[in-house]
Design a protein around this motif. Structure first.
Motif, short mmCIF file in Angstrom:
data_model
loop_
_atom_site.label_atom_id
_atom_site.label_comp_id
_atom_site.label_asym_id
_atom_site.label_seq_id
_atom_site.Cartn_x
_atom_site.Cartn_y
_atom_site.Cartn_z
N GLU A 1 -18.08 -18.26 -33.01
CA GLU A 1 -18.14 -16.84 -33.37
C GLU A 1 -18.37 -16.60 -34.87
N LEU B 1 -18.92 -20.44 -27.67
CA LEU B 1 -17.94 -19.39 -27.99
C LEU B 1 -16.56 -19.76 -27.41
N PRO B 2 -15.45 -19.44 -28.06
CA PRO B 2 -15.33 -18.64 -29.29
C PRO B 2 -15.44 -19.44 -30.58
N GLU C 1 -21.55 -14.49 -36.25
CA GLU C 1 -21.37 -13.30 -37.09
C GLU C 1 -22.27 -13.36 -38.31
N GLN D 1 -17.81 -9.54 -27.66
CA GLN D 1 -18.12 -10.09 -28.99
C GLN D 1 -19.30 -9.37 -29.62
#
Length: 462
Positions: free
Chosen positions: A102, A98-99, A106, A130
């Motif tokens: 991400e 991360l990030p 998701e 997050q």
């Protein structure tokens, strides 16, 4: 010089790391230290790898992703792998990346199912902010409002993330176009379960009252409303549902929400609901009126006269602990429904009426009485330390310790044994002797022996 100093050396090192040979572990360790992108070779080899080879590949990819190299997309395949260890390693690597990872996380969270629930739960532990952001986006996706595990994760993430989590949730609420009413209702229910989210839940409730027309969103908004403070617009919506909603479950939930919010409208709406044709609605109304003026007289009427045992039970459970309650509870010991008789015994214990034992004892002594009534009688004797209950309790034990005893009678006998042990003295000594029976579980025997060693028996309670 080593093989890495010559052409093709990296390829040979990758092959050694993936082939489950004796040098595989050392080769993988070396690859994690090299600033060389080998993701192409790992992607090509992935379908042929053993679970052990995939775990080594994940280890290499994880190290490379931290340097901004490699293929995070391959880690998604690792997370989805049927081998639990490979999947766990892939998820750990994605969380560490991360990030940058991400968007891929998701996508995984958005796929309903056990894997998505596991990913969002891991996000709560590693990156709660997050988790809130990705979880709310998943709630907005088709079917996302129907995922209870997702709501739980959003609530947990909000609790752990603090102010940053609230900011992420506010950004989701304010985004244009805004979330659907289904998503808002689901999120409101999640937020209402945490102290950090109460203001957010109230905000979503106010935004959604007029738009909520279908049962699922109305039900979730009602559940959320129970935890947020009373205010006129939401209270008016709750009154409308309590009096006009067609599904009885909505009417019950609205009554409960008004009472738990301490709304000024709760008593009058509950009084009106006493004429509702559905017994569950009348039961909820009686619970709301427990502390109202003239409550004992009203509750007594429904405890005695309502044709539904659900309502009579609710009336007894709602009786306040005042002097007027005991006669009502004693009278209900003769009710035709076992659940009402059990509620009467439970209520007499709640008002601490030791003097009512002679009226309770026949129900404990009666082998034909329903188990739930006898169980409440045993609980009465235990909670109030009724020494006079010993003969009735000994009868329960004798019935339940027979080799051919009915299963519920056996359970009741164990409860009566423990209660006799708590009473102490001669009843406790008798219980200790009976506890040596091979049908008595060791845990019950230990409890009775511990009580027998107490310096003094329990003291009768006023």
């Amino acid at each position: 010089y080593t093989d890495l100093d010559f052409a093709g050396g990296v390829d040979r090192l990758v092959a050694a790391a993936l082939q489950d040979g004796p040098a595989a572990g050392d080769a993988a360790d070396l690859l994690t230290q090299l600033d060389v992108d080998v993701s192409g070779a790992l992607v090509a080899a992935w379908p042929r790898l053993s679970p052990q080879g995939k775990r080594r590949a994940v280890r290499v990819l994880a190290a490379q992703s931290l340097r901004g190299r490699g293929s995070i997309e391959l880690l998604v395949r690792a997370v989805q792998d049927p081998d639990a260890d490979v999947s766990r390693a892939g998820l750990d690597a994605m969380l560490a990346a991360l990030p940058a990872s991400e968007p891929m996380l998701e996508g995984l969270v958005g796929q309903a199912g056990a894997l998505a629930d596991r990913v969002i739960a891991a996000l709560v532990r590693k990156a709660p902010t997050q988790a809130v952001a990705l979880g709310l986006r998943a709630v907005s996706a088709p079917g996302g409002s129907e995922r209870p595990k997702l709501r739980e994760a959003v609530a947990a993430g909000l609790e752990h993330a603090g102010a940053l989590g609230v900011q992420a949730a506010s950004a989701w609420i304010e985004a244009q176009p805004g979330p659907s009413v289904e998503a808002r209702a689901s999120a409101a229910l999640a937020f209402s379960s945490t102290n950090a989210g109460l203001a957010l839940a109230a905000r979503l409730l106010g935004m959604s009252l007029e738009a909520a027309k279908a049962f699922p969103e109305q039900w979730r908004l009602l559940a959320a409303a129970r935890s947020v403070p009373s205010e006129p617009a939401a209270d008016a919506w709750l009154v409308q549902l309590a009096t006009t909603a067609e599904p009885w479950m909505l009417r019950v939930a609205a009554l409960q929400a008004l009472a738990e919010r301490h709304s000024a409208a709760a008593p009058s709406v509950a009084t009106k609901a006493l004429t509702d044709a559905n017994p569950r609605v009348r039961s909820a109304a009686l619970a709301s009126l427990a502390s109202a003026a003239g409550g004992v007289e009203l509750l007594s009427k429904y405890a005695r006269d309502d044709k539904w045992f659900l309502v009579r039970t609710a009336a007894l459970d709602a009786l306040p602990e005042g002097a007027g309650a005991e006669p009502v509870l004693r009278a209900a010991l003769g009710d035709r429904a076992a659940v009402v008789r059990a509620a009467a015994v439970r209520g007499l214990r709640r008002v601490r009426s030791v003097a009512a034992w002679p009226a309770v004892a026949p129900h404990v002594e009666n082998a034909q009485e329903y188990p739930e009534v006898i169980a409440e009688g045993i609980g009465f004797a235990r909670a109030l330390c009724v020494q006079d209950a010993a003969p009735a309790l000994q009868g329960v034990v004798t019935r339940g310790l027979r080799p051919d005893a009915w299963g519920p009678d056996q359970e009741l006998a164990l409860g009566a044994l423990e209660t006799l042990g708590i009473l102490g003295g001669k009843p406790g000594a008798w219980a200790l002797e009976q506890a040596r029976s091979p049908v008595v579980p060791p845990s019950v025997r230990t409890s009775i022996e511990r009580n027998a060693k107490a310096a003094t028996p329990c003291t009768p309670q006023p």
